[in-house]
Design a protein around this motif. Structure first.
Motif, PDB file in Angstrom:
ATOM      1  N   ALA A  80      32.083  33.511  54.587  1.00  0.00           N
ATOM      2  CA  ALA A  80      31.183  33.476  53.601  1.00  0.00           C
ATOM      3  C   ALA A  80      29.999  34.234  53.526  1.00  0.00           C
ATOM      4  CB  ALA A  80      30.592  31.991  53.131  1.00  0.00           C
ATOM      5  N   GLY A  81      29.638  35.023  52.902  1.00  0.00           N
ATOM      6  CA  GLY A  81      28.510  36.178  53.047  1.00  0.00           C
ATOM      7  C   GLY A  81      28.801  37.353  53.374  1.00  0.00           C
ATOM      8  N   GLY A  82      30.213  37.453  53.820  1.00  0.00           N
ATOM      9  CA  GLY A  82      30.574  38.807  54.505  1.00  0.00           C
ATOM     10  C   GLY A  82      30.950  39.801  53.423  1.00  0.00           C
ATOM     11  N   SER A  83      31.716  40.710  53.941  1.00  0.00           N
ATOM     12  CA  SER A  83      32.282  41.919  52.934  1.00  0.00           C
ATOM     13  C   SER A  83      33.475  41.413  52.217  1.00  0.00           C
ATOM     14  CB  SER A  83      32.433  42.885  54.092  1.00  0.00           C
ATOM     15  OG  SER A  83      33.194  44.092  53.172  1.00  0.00           O
ATOM     16  N   PRO A  84      33.591  41.786  51.008  1.00  0.00           N
ATOM     17  CA  PRO A  84      34.722  41.400  50.469  1.00  0.00           C
ATOM     18  C   PRO A  84      35.981  42.171  50.768  1.00  0.00           C
ATOM     19  CG  PRO A  84      32.972  42.276  48.621  1.00  0.00           C
ATOM     20  CD  PRO A  84      32.392  42.511  50.116  1.00  0.00           C
ATOM     21  N   ALA A  85      35.619  43.506  51.546  1.00  0.00           N
ATOM     22  CA  ALA A  85      37.017  43.871  52.165  1.00  0.00           C
ATOM     23  C   ALA A  85      37.562  43.052  53.165  1.00  0.00           C
ATOM     24  CB  ALA A  85      36.456  45.263  52.932  1.00  0.00           C
ATOM     25  N   ALA A  86      36.943  42.229  53.745  1.00  0.00           N
ATOM     26  CA  ALA A  86      37.514  41.306  54.791  1.00  0.00           C
ATOM     27  C   ALA A  86      38.482  40.271  53.805  1.00  0.00           C
ATOM     28  CB  ALA A  86      36.443  40.280  55.395  1.00  0.00           C
ATOM     29  N   LEU A  87      38.468  40.050  52.799  1.00  0.00           N
ATOM     30  CA  LEU A  87      39.509  39.304  51.966  1.00  0.00           C
ATOM     31  C   LEU A  87      41.018  39.764  52.115  1.00  0.00           C
ATOM     32  CD1 LEU A  87      39.639  36.395  50.254  1.00  0.00           C
ATOM     33  CD2 LEU A  87      39.514  37.927  48.361  1.00  0.00           C
ATOM     34  N   ALA A  88      40.928  41.114  52.102  1.00  0.00           N
ATOM     35  CA  ALA A  88      42.200  41.774  52.477  1.00  0.00           C
ATOM     36  C   ALA A  88      42.873  41.398  53.535  1.00  0.00           C
ATOM     37  CB  ALA A  88      42.263  43.289  52.110  1.00  0.00           C
ATOM     38  N   LEU A  89      42.101  40.983  54.512  1.00  0.00           N
ATOM     39  CA  LEU A  89      42.833  40.483  55.665  1.00  0.00           C
ATOM     40  C   LEU A  89      43.140  39.140  56.044  1.00  0.00           C
ATOM     41  CD1 LEU A  89      40.392  42.711  58.284  1.00  0.00           C
ATOM     42  CD2 LEU A  89      42.591  43.395  57.192  1.00  0.00           C
ATOM     43  N   VAL A  90      42.519  38.591  55.263  1.00  0.00           N
ATOM     44  CA  VAL A  90      43.029  37.089  55.012  1.00  0.00           C
ATOM     45  C   VAL A  90      44.551  36.672  55.067  1.00  0.00           C
ATOM     46  CG1 VAL A  90      42.787  34.641  53.855  1.00  0.00           C
ATOM     47  CG2 VAL A  90      40.774  36.204  54.260  1.00  0.00           C
ATOM     48  N   PRO A  91      45.395  37.245  54.415  1.00  0.00           N
ATOM     49  CA  PRO A  91      46.621  37.203  54.413  1.00  0.00           C
ATOM     50  C   PRO A  91      47.264  37.424  55.457  1.00  0.00           C
ATOM     51  CG  PRO A  91      46.233  38.175  52.244  1.00  0.00           C
ATOM     52  CD  PRO A  91      44.763  38.212  53.205  1.00  0.00           C
ATOM     53  N   LEU A  92      46.695  38.419  56.376  1.00  0.00           N
ATOM     54  CA  LEU A  92      46.921  38.604  57.732  1.00  0.00           C
ATOM     55  C   LEU A  92      46.661  37.531  58.555  1.00  0.00           C
ATOM     56  CD1 LEU A  92      48.504  40.771  59.487  1.00  0.00           C
ATOM     57  CD2 LEU A  92      46.599  41.883  59.986  1.00  0.00           C
ATOM     58  N   VAL A  93      45.627  36.932  58.287  1.00  0.00           N
ATOM     59  CA  VAL A  93      45.331  35.619  59.157  1.00  0.00           C
ATOM     60  C   VAL A  93      46.170  34.792  58.901  1.00  0.00           C
ATOM     61  CG1 VAL A  93      43.539  33.977  59.456  1.00  0.00           C
ATOM     62  CG2 VAL A  93      43.032  36.417  59.408  1.00  0.00           C
ATOM     63  N   GLY A  94      46.777  34.361  57.676  1.00  0.00           N
ATOM     64  CA  GLY A  94      47.742  33.379  57.363  1.00  0.00           C
ATOM     65  C   GLY A  94      48.899  33.740  57.996  1.00  0.00           C
ATOM     66  N   ILE A 145      40.636  21.225  50.777  1.00  0.00           N
ATOM     67  CA  ILE A 145      39.641  21.778  50.929  1.00  0.00           C
ATOM     68  C   ILE A 145      39.409  23.077  50.034  1.00  0.00           C
ATOM     69  CG2 ILE A 145      38.386  23.405  52.856  1.00  0.00           C
ATOM     70  CD1 ILE A 145      39.606  21.583  54.673  1.00  0.00           C
ATOM     71  N   SER A 146      38.254  23.167  49.434  1.00  0.00           N
ATOM     72  CA  SER A 146      38.179  24.328  48.493  1.00  0.00           C
ATOM     73  C   SER A 146      37.351  25.346  49.094  1.00  0.00           C
ATOM     74  CB  SER A 146      37.130  23.964  47.254  1.00  0.00           C
ATOM     75  OG  SER A 146      36.047  23.365  47.511  1.00  0.00           O
ATOM     76  N   THR A 147      37.364  26.724  48.471  1.00  0.00           N
ATOM     77  CA  THR A 147      36.634  27.673  49.132  1.00  0.00           C
ATOM     78  C   THR A 147      36.262  28.717  47.818  1.00  0.00           C
ATOM     79  OG1 THR A 147      37.004  29.624  50.735  1.00  0.00           O
ATOM     80  CG2 THR A 147      38.904  29.198  49.407  1.00  0.00           C
ATOM     81  N   ASP A 148      35.499  29.657  48.239  1.00  0.00           N
ATOM     82  CA  ASP A 148      35.311  30.752  47.401  1.00  0.00           C
ATOM     83  C   ASP A 148      35.695  32.220  47.810  1.00  0.00           C
ATOM     84  OD1 ASP A 148      34.005  32.229  45.413  1.00  0.00           O
ATOM     85  OD2 ASP A 148      31.802  31.688  45.862  1.00  0.00           O
ATOM     86  N   ARG A 149      36.513  32.701  47.058  1.00  0.00           N
ATOM     87  CA  ARG A 149      36.983  34.191  47.404  1.00  0.00           C
ATOM     88  C   ARG A 149      36.032  35.323  47.213  1.00  0.00           C
ATOM     89  NH1 ARG A 149      40.662  33.461  42.656  1.00  0.00           N
ATOM     90  NH2 ARG A 149      39.697  34.439  40.773  1.00  0.00           N
ATOM     91  N   VAL A 150      35.078  35.085  46.652  1.00  0.00           N
ATOM     92  CA  VAL A 150      33.843  36.178  46.672  1.00  0.00           C
ATOM     93  C   VAL A 150      32.814  36.133  47.949  1.00  0.00           C
ATOM     94  CG1 VAL A 150      31.763  36.740  45.428  1.00  0.00           C
ATOM     95  CG2 VAL A 150      33.893  35.853  44.161  1.00  0.00           C
ATOM     96  N   LEU A 151      33.247  37.040  48.804  1.00  0.00           N
ATOM     97  CA  LEU A 151      32.695  36.892  50.335  1.00  0.00           C
ATOM     98  C   LEU A 151      31.498  37.804  50.219  1.00  0.00           C
ATOM     99  CD1 LEU A 151      35.835  36.971  52.343  1.00  0.00           C
ATOM    100  CD2 LEU A 151      34.606  35.043  51.640  1.00  0.00           C
ATOM    101  N   GLY A 152      30.712  37.868  49.391  1.00  0.00           N
ATOM    102  CA  GLY A 152      29.278  38.778  49.487  1.00  0.00           C
ATOM    103  C   GLY A 152      29.317  39.670  48.349  1.00  0.00           C
ATOM    104  N   ALA A 153      28.283  40.631  48.431  1.00  0.00           N
ATOM    105  CA  ALA A 153      27.874  41.507  47.487  1.00  0.00           C
ATOM    106  C   ALA A 153      29.232  42.529  47.033  1.00  0.00           C
ATOM    107  CB  ALA A 153      26.793  42.352  47.870  1.00  0.00           C
ATOM    108  N   PRO A 154      29.458  42.814  45.835  1.00  0.00           N
ATOM    109  CA  PRO A 154      30.369  43.955  45.725  1.00  0.00           C
ATOM    110  C   PRO A 154      30.543  45.281  46.444  1.00  0.00           C
ATOM    111  CG  PRO A 154      29.435  43.139  43.445  1.00  0.00           C
ATOM    112  CD  PRO A 154      28.548  42.670  44.828  1.00  0.00           C
ATOM    113  N   MET A 155      31.675  45.491  46.883  1.00  0.00           N
ATOM    114  CA  MET A 155      31.753  46.728  47.375  1.00  0.00           C
ATOM    115  C   MET A 155      32.671  47.752  46.636  1.00  0.00           C
ATOM    116  SD  MET A 155      33.469  47.591  51.263  1.00  0.00           S
ATOM    117  CE  MET A 155      32.395  46.617  52.276  1.00  0.00           C
ATOM    118  N   PHE A 156      32.185  48.901  46.069  1.00  0.00           N
ATOM    119  CA  PHE A 156      32.741  49.684  45.434  1.00  0.00           C
ATOM    120  C   PHE A 156      33.203  49.221  43.876  1.00  0.00           C
ATOM    121  CE2 PHE A 156      33.979  51.197  49.818  1.00  0.00           C
ATOM    122  CZ  PHE A 156      33.055  52.341  49.796  1.00  0.00           C
TER     123      PHE A 156
END
Length: 356
Positions: A80-94, A145-156
């Motif tokens: 949380a609070g990181g880069s939105p680009a990191a969300l694209a790697l979450v499926p790889l973590v899963g 457990i809930s979460t927020d997919r917005v991981l920080g300030a917008p990128m591009f």
């Protein structure tokens, strides 16, 4: 050569459909429904790696998607609070979480085959579902457990706050996952998995260990199931114990059978039809599960190849003469009338007994 060109055109058409779908259905509710279809397609394709390609009937496929969803939620909360680009790697973590769980549970499950394998998978899914409620620190109890997919300030201009951006993320992973799973079917491992499915004794006779092949396919299937589970968590921004239950596993199994386990794109068709049944038909009638069950029975009895098998047959008879097509069209019209009359009677009886 002609078949290769045909496959390329099919994949190109698939990519174009994924890109153009939001332009045809721009509403937020429609995009949410399309996102559900995308994640369910990955789950159905991953399950078909077990059922259609290797001949393993598992009743616990949702375990790997559900555990991966919880892993994805915890990672998103930590980022949380990181880069939105990191969300694209979450499926790889899963996917990695699903692979790890598949390696642990698959080592037990694949020691047997046939009915014994199915029963072991059934026991494991009940064990994990019960254990999830006993560990509220990780699984959040019944509320999840809930979460927020917005991981920080917008990128591009991308922050994944809108459903359109989430859809394209799921569509991208769907295309990559589908292409990877299709490519796996063309590899020696995919070919020997078909041999283990058809005749494990002969596969062992030529030097391949059927249990080892089943174990490898089980882990790879769990990896892609983890990708689908993580995408589901991103879409709904929550992971709950329901994602681990037998009902979820049965849903994946049902959609795969309806679409057609004998064809690669069959589970995708089944996932699309199943999600539409679950989301759209439930808004019109409370008996939508009855219709889904009846569809499953009809497919098993009259179309063992699933919807994909019916479409392939229709494509093969399109060049035949009218005397052949006319009886087919008449029978189809009669079946539609019979189905319409049956639906009318069922709804009338249901409303009468429910007092509506």
């Amino acid at each position: 050569m002609e078949k290769r060109l045909t496959r390329k055109w099919i994949w190109l058409a698939f990519a174009l459909v994924l890109l153009a779908a939001p332009w045809v259905f721009p509403q937020s509710a429609a995009l949410s429904l399309l996102s559900q279809c995308g994640s369910m397609m990955i789950l159905a394709l991953s399950f078909n790696m077990l059922l259609g390609q290797t001949g393993m009937l598992s009743f616990g496929h949702a375990v790997y998607a559900g555990l991966a969803a919880f892993a994805a939620v915890h990672v998103m909360n930590r980022w949380a609070g990181g880069s939105p680009a990191a969300l694209a790697l979450v499926p790889l973590v899963g996917g990695c979480a699903g692979l790890l769980c598949g390696a642990v549970f698959g080592f037990i499950t694949t020691r047997k085959s046939g009915t014994a394998l199915s029963m072991i998978s059934l026991a494991l899914v009940e064990l994990v579902a019960a254990g999830a409620l006993m560990l509220p620190g990780w699984f959040g109890g019944e509320s999840g457990i809930s979460t927020d997919r917005v991981l920080g300030a917008p990128m591009f201009g991308i922050d994944f706050a809108s459903q359109l951006q989430v859809y394209y993320l799921i569509a991208c992973w769907l295309f990559v996952s589908a292409a990877a799973m299709y490519g796996l079917t063309r590899t020696p491992l995919g070919r020997i998995a078909n041999a283990v499915r058809d005749n494990p004794e002969r596969a062992a006779f030529i030097g391949y260990d059927p249990r080892r092949v089943r174990y490898l396919m089980f882990m790879l299937s769990a990896f892609f199931a983890g990708v689908g589970g993580a995408l589901t968590a991103i879409n709904f921004e929550i992971a709950s114990a329901e994602n681990l239950g037998l009902l979820r596993s049965a849903q994946i199994l049902l959609f795969t059978f309806i679409g057609g386990a004998g064809y690669f794109f069959g589970p995708m068709i089944g996932a699309l039809v199943g999600v539409l049944f679950s989301a759209l038909l439930s808004t019109y009638t409370r008996g939508w599960q009855l219709y889904l069950g009846l569809l499953f029975v009809i497919v098993v009895l009259f179309a063992p190849g699933g919807i994909a098998g019916v479409l392939v047959r229709l494509a093969s008879v399109r060049r035949l003469s009218l005397p052949f097509l006319l009886p087919f069209l008449l029978r189809s019209a009669a079946l539609l009338l019979l189905a319409g009359g049956s639906v009318f009677l069922i709804e009338m009886l249901y409303r009468r007994t429910a007092g509506l």
